[in-house]
Enzyme design. Structure first.
Site, PDB file in Angstrom:
ATOM      1  CB  VAL A  12      -0.982   0.007   1.191  1.00 20.75           C
ATOM      2  CG1 VAL A  12      -1.779   1.306   1.237  1.00 20.75           C
ATOM      3  CG2 VAL A  12      -1.944  -1.173   1.096  1.00 20.75           C
ATOM      4  CB  CYS A 126      -9.920  -2.084   1.020  1.00 19.66           C
ATOM      5  SG  CYS A 126      -9.736  -3.736   1.707  1.00 19.66           S
ATOM      6  N   GLY A 157      -5.316  -7.830  -0.665  1.00 19.94           N
ATOM      7  CA  GLY A 157      -5.813  -7.304   0.597  1.00 19.94           C
ATOM      8  C   GLY A 157      -5.074  -7.880   1.793  1.00 19.94           C
ATOM      9  CG  HIS A 234     -11.360  -6.060  -2.265  1.00 16.29           C
ATOM     10  ND1 HIS A 234     -10.385  -6.979  -2.555  1.00 16.29           N
ATOM     11  CD2 HIS A 234     -11.053  -5.572  -1.025  1.00 16.29           C
ATOM     12  CE1 HIS A 234      -9.534  -7.048  -1.550  1.00 16.29           C
ATOM     13  NE2 HIS A 234      -9.912  -6.198  -0.609  1.00 16.29           N
TER      14      HIS A 234
END
Length: 330
Positions: A12, A126, A157, A234
């Site tokens: 990230v 997220c 993730g 996602h």
């Protein structure tokens, strides 16, 4: 503006650097921050090289804003120290999200509540971010009564280790595992640890964070979060029940008018959002918009976003942009 990125060497953190560059955030000096073992490593940003420093060294350099993406432990330990030094922290971990004294911000939804006194600002989960961006205009127009969400979440993730596990399994290589089970050619209906009520921590995050961000505890939310063998992006199946009746065409227009949202919904041409289409994009994509024919005042949506972008890095940078716009930093 002096900008620190804490966790600059992670998935990230690297994405945050890319987003800062792409969006031309006014960085005059970058301070990449990581653990002691990464100290001295060089990070390139907009053609210049910067040496990684430790959190303690970063505080002494007095950045205007610090984007944190180094895990809850680091945030719990260092965010208050940065804040005490007058540095505004935007934290991507779960450490501060449900702290009643901290704001949980998605700029398109509740950015208006930020003030100069907010020195630690939480970036939501997220999967929550991409959902509430779509829920907000619908709640304003029809008042949401209940949300049932099932997620289909990418291995990114979890982090680099999970991506490596998937790649190893596809290549038939034995390697380090991020999950208790094989993820390739499989689906794991568990994200994070199980709670006493049988829900996972990720599911409870979606429930509690949605209420906090939407500033409405009357919205009932239930969630099932699932890990799938996809690298990046996602997806969510979302069923929304309203207090008020809606016209489907008007509802589409309400969604389309929301900043940062794109509708991709043409079943006749097999057009709908997929994770690979969202890769590297900042928008939240919505498709499969249709009435729930089993009960009134209810709609089904399919929502997709890049979890490392809008689900993490981009949202954090957008919070920083909003702080600049409101003259709360800099």
């Amino acid at each position: 503006m002096k900008v620190a990125v804490v966790g600059a060497t992670g998935l990230v953190g690297s994405e945050m650097l890319a987003v800062l560059a792409e969006r031309n955030f006014p960085v005059t000096e970058l301070i990449p921050v990581a653990s002691e073992r990464s100290k001295g490593k060089e990070i390139e940003f907009k053609g210049k090289k910067y040496k990684v420093v430790t959190p303690a060294e970063a505080i002494a350099l007095k950045p205007d804003v610090a984007l944190f993406s180094a895990g809850g432990g680091t945030s719990t330990e260092y965010a208050p120290l940065f804040a005490a030094a007058g540095i505004t922290v935007i934290d991507n971990s779960s450490a501060w999200r449900m702290d009643p004294s901290k704001k949980l911000i998605v700029p398109e939804v509740n950015g208006d509540i930020l003030t100069a006194t907010d020195k630690i600002i939480a970036n939501p989960n997220c999967s929550t971010i991409q959902m509430v961006v779509v829920l907000k205009p619908l709640h304003d127009r029809y008042k949401i009564k209940r949300v049932v969400v099932s997620t289909y979440q990418s291995v990114t993730g979890t982090g680099v280790k999970a991506v490596q596990q998937l790649n190893d399994e596809r290549a038939g290589i034995e390697g380090e595992k991020a999950y208790p089970y094989q993820i390739d050619m499989n689906v794991i209906p568990q994200i994070d640890v199980f709670q006493e009520n049988g829900y996972t921590k990720e599911e409870m995050k979606m429930i509690k964070e949605t209420n906090k961000i939407m500033q409405d505890d009357s919205i009932k939310v239930t969630a099932t979060t699932v890990r799938i063998p996809v690298v990046g992006g996602h997806s969510e199946s979302v069923n929304i029940e309203f207090d008020n009746e809606f016209d489907l065409d008007e509802l589409r227009s309400v969604i389309a008018a929301q900043d940062g949202v794109l509708i991709v919904d043409n079943p006749a041409n097999l057009e709908y959002p997929m994770p690979r289409d969202a890769h590297g994009r900042d928008e939240v994509f919505v498709g499969r918009i249709r009435r729930d024919e089993s009960q009134p005042k209810t709609v089904n949506l399919w929502i997709v976003a890049d979890n490392l972008r809008k689900g993490a890095a981009t949202n954090a940078v957008q919070v920083a942009e909003l702080l600049v716009k409101k003259s709360l930093i800099g």
